[in-house]
Design an enzyme around this catalytic site. Structure first.
Site, PDB file in Angstrom:
ATOM      1  N   PRO A   1       0.828  -1.212   0.000  1.00 10.60           N
ATOM      2  CG  PRO A   1      -0.892  -1.614   1.514  1.00 10.60           C
ATOM      3  CD  PRO A   1       0.411  -2.179   1.023  1.00 10.60           C
ATOM      4  CB  CYS A   2       1.382   3.633  -2.632  1.00 10.93           C
ATOM      5  SG  CYS A   2      -0.240   4.140  -3.268  1.00 10.93           S
TER       6      CYS A   2
END
Length: 413
Positions: free
Chosen positions: A117-118
């Site tokens: 997840p960024c």
């Protein structure tokens, strides 16, 4: 050469994996924490199985709602679905590794793909997405490394936002490089815009490619697409719809075009699914109309430029382009579209709405036969938008997969 096997970690709805499947890679496992996304992965696996078995009409019956999800899955061997592992990387690693070992059946894992997840690295976002101290997501690369350590693939591909290279003064990326090198891998990072790879979206991402120190590899040169297309190439054949459109499927409005044919967005079914839209309150629609009218004059509105009597939110300091019309070269799709559509207003003032699930999917280059599931049947808006916003565009993934396959085929220890 022999079959190339891969693991997709933080798999999401499978956009990254789709690109590798198209180049003949074999998915040993997809690991994903989100249950709805796991259903999407299973449904896509059903599509690939039935397509190969020349039984695609069964899949189309599901798209039309003639059979339910349980009935669709009944046509698919259970082992096809076993590759989808609904688990939390880090917390459930023992169970995940045990499942992968069983699925691999002694076969070599040639490749690992995926992107944690960024949001923790992102420099762009709404006020609630501002960085928090000691966000555990910033260290998920360590979990990625544990898969490298156990399965020792020849190569890996790690996707994330450009902020990974610079947030916290570049500390996270420096630590990532040192950690992966200790695991025996060389790596390089490149910044790429999905628009250069046939995706009709300005989506800039960092692509890290790593390979074993014992292999003579270099960072691949990904060739860009010479011909450019625009928003109208993916919107023009979809029928006009209003707000709260909920039909399961709908016939195309116009014929196909060069982009849709060249990149396999449309098939020969004659209908499209999930061209569905959310409801909007009238106050937001007033702002949408204002935004479209300004856009048609070449003006991009800012939240602090919306007339006081029209504005619905007091905050005029954060995320000033909160209300944004989708332009000829659409801006980056983000998962927040699951919460509201203000950042993705349809440009046609006659429709006066935010974009549909299918329009969002097309911006991300998903084919129309890609179906996004909810945990429950019929729960297609929020979960679908979230999965689409988080995805790696399949066309971008396909270009990456093509180069990675050539590298592995030419491997010289």
């Amino acid at each position: 050469m022999n079959e190339l096997n891969y693991i997709d970690v933080f798999a999401g709805s499978g956009g990254f994996s789709e690109g590798f499947l198209r180049h003949g890679f074999n998915p040993v496992a997809h690991i994903e924490i989100n249950k709805a996304a796991c259903f999407t992965l299973r449904t896509r696996a059903a599509y690939h199985y039935l397509s190969a078995a020349q039984q695609i009409e069964i899949y189309r019956d599901y798209l039309k709602g003639k059979i339910n999800r349980k009935e669709l899955y009944s046509y698919i061997p259970e082992k096809i679905f076993d590759s989808v592992i609904n688990a939390e990387i880090g917390k459930d690693n023992d169970r995940i590794f045990e499942s992968i070992d069983r699925l691999a059946e002694g076969r070599k894992i040639d490749l690992i793909i995926g992107g944690p997840p960024c949001q923790a690295y992102s420099k762009v976002g709404r006020a609630p997405l501002k960085h928090k101290k000691d966000d555990p997501r910033t260290k998920l690369y360590i979990q990625y490394g544990r898969f490298l350590k156990k399965y020792q693939p020849d190569i890996f591909v790690f996707e994330n936002v450009p902020g990974l290279l610079s947030v916290a003064g570049g500390t996270y990326f420096k630590n990532l490089k040192m950690y992966f090198r200790r695991l025996g891998y060389c790596l390089e990072a490149g910044i790429h815009n999905a628009f250069d790879y046939s995706v009709i979206q300005r989506r800039v991402r960092v692509i890290i490619v790593g390979w074993k120190k014992s292999i003579d590899f270099n960072y691949p040169d990904f060739p860009v697409s010479e011909k450019k297309f625009c928003r109208d190439d993916i919107f023009s054949d979809l029928p006009p719809v209003g707000i709260n459109e909920k039909r399961r499927f709908i016939k195309y409005y116009n014929g196909s075009n060069e982009y849709l044919r060249r990149y396999g967005i449309r098939d020969d079914s004659g209908f499209v699914t999930q061209h569905i839209t959310r409801s909007h309150n009238q106050r937001d629609l007033v702002i949408y109309r204002f935004a479209i009218e300004q856009f048609e004059q070449g003006i991009l509105i800012r939240n602090d430029g919306i007339p006081d009597e029209m504005r619905t939110q007091k905050n005029v300091t954060d995320f000033l382009d909160r209300f944004k019309v989708v332009g000829p070269e659409p801006h980056t799709m983000i998962a927040h579209i699951a919460k509201d559509g203000h950042h993705y207003i349809h440009p046609d003032i006659r429709q006066l709405r935010s974009i549909s699930v299918r329009e969002a999917a097309r911006i991300q280059s998903f084919p129309d036969n890609y179906f996004f599931e909810g945990v429950l049947e019929g729960e297609f808006l929020g979960p679908a938008f979230q999965q689409i916003g988080n995805a790696v565009p399949p066309l971008m993934a396909e270009k990456i997969a093509n180069k990675i396959k050539k590298m592995l085929c030419l491997k010289t220890p």
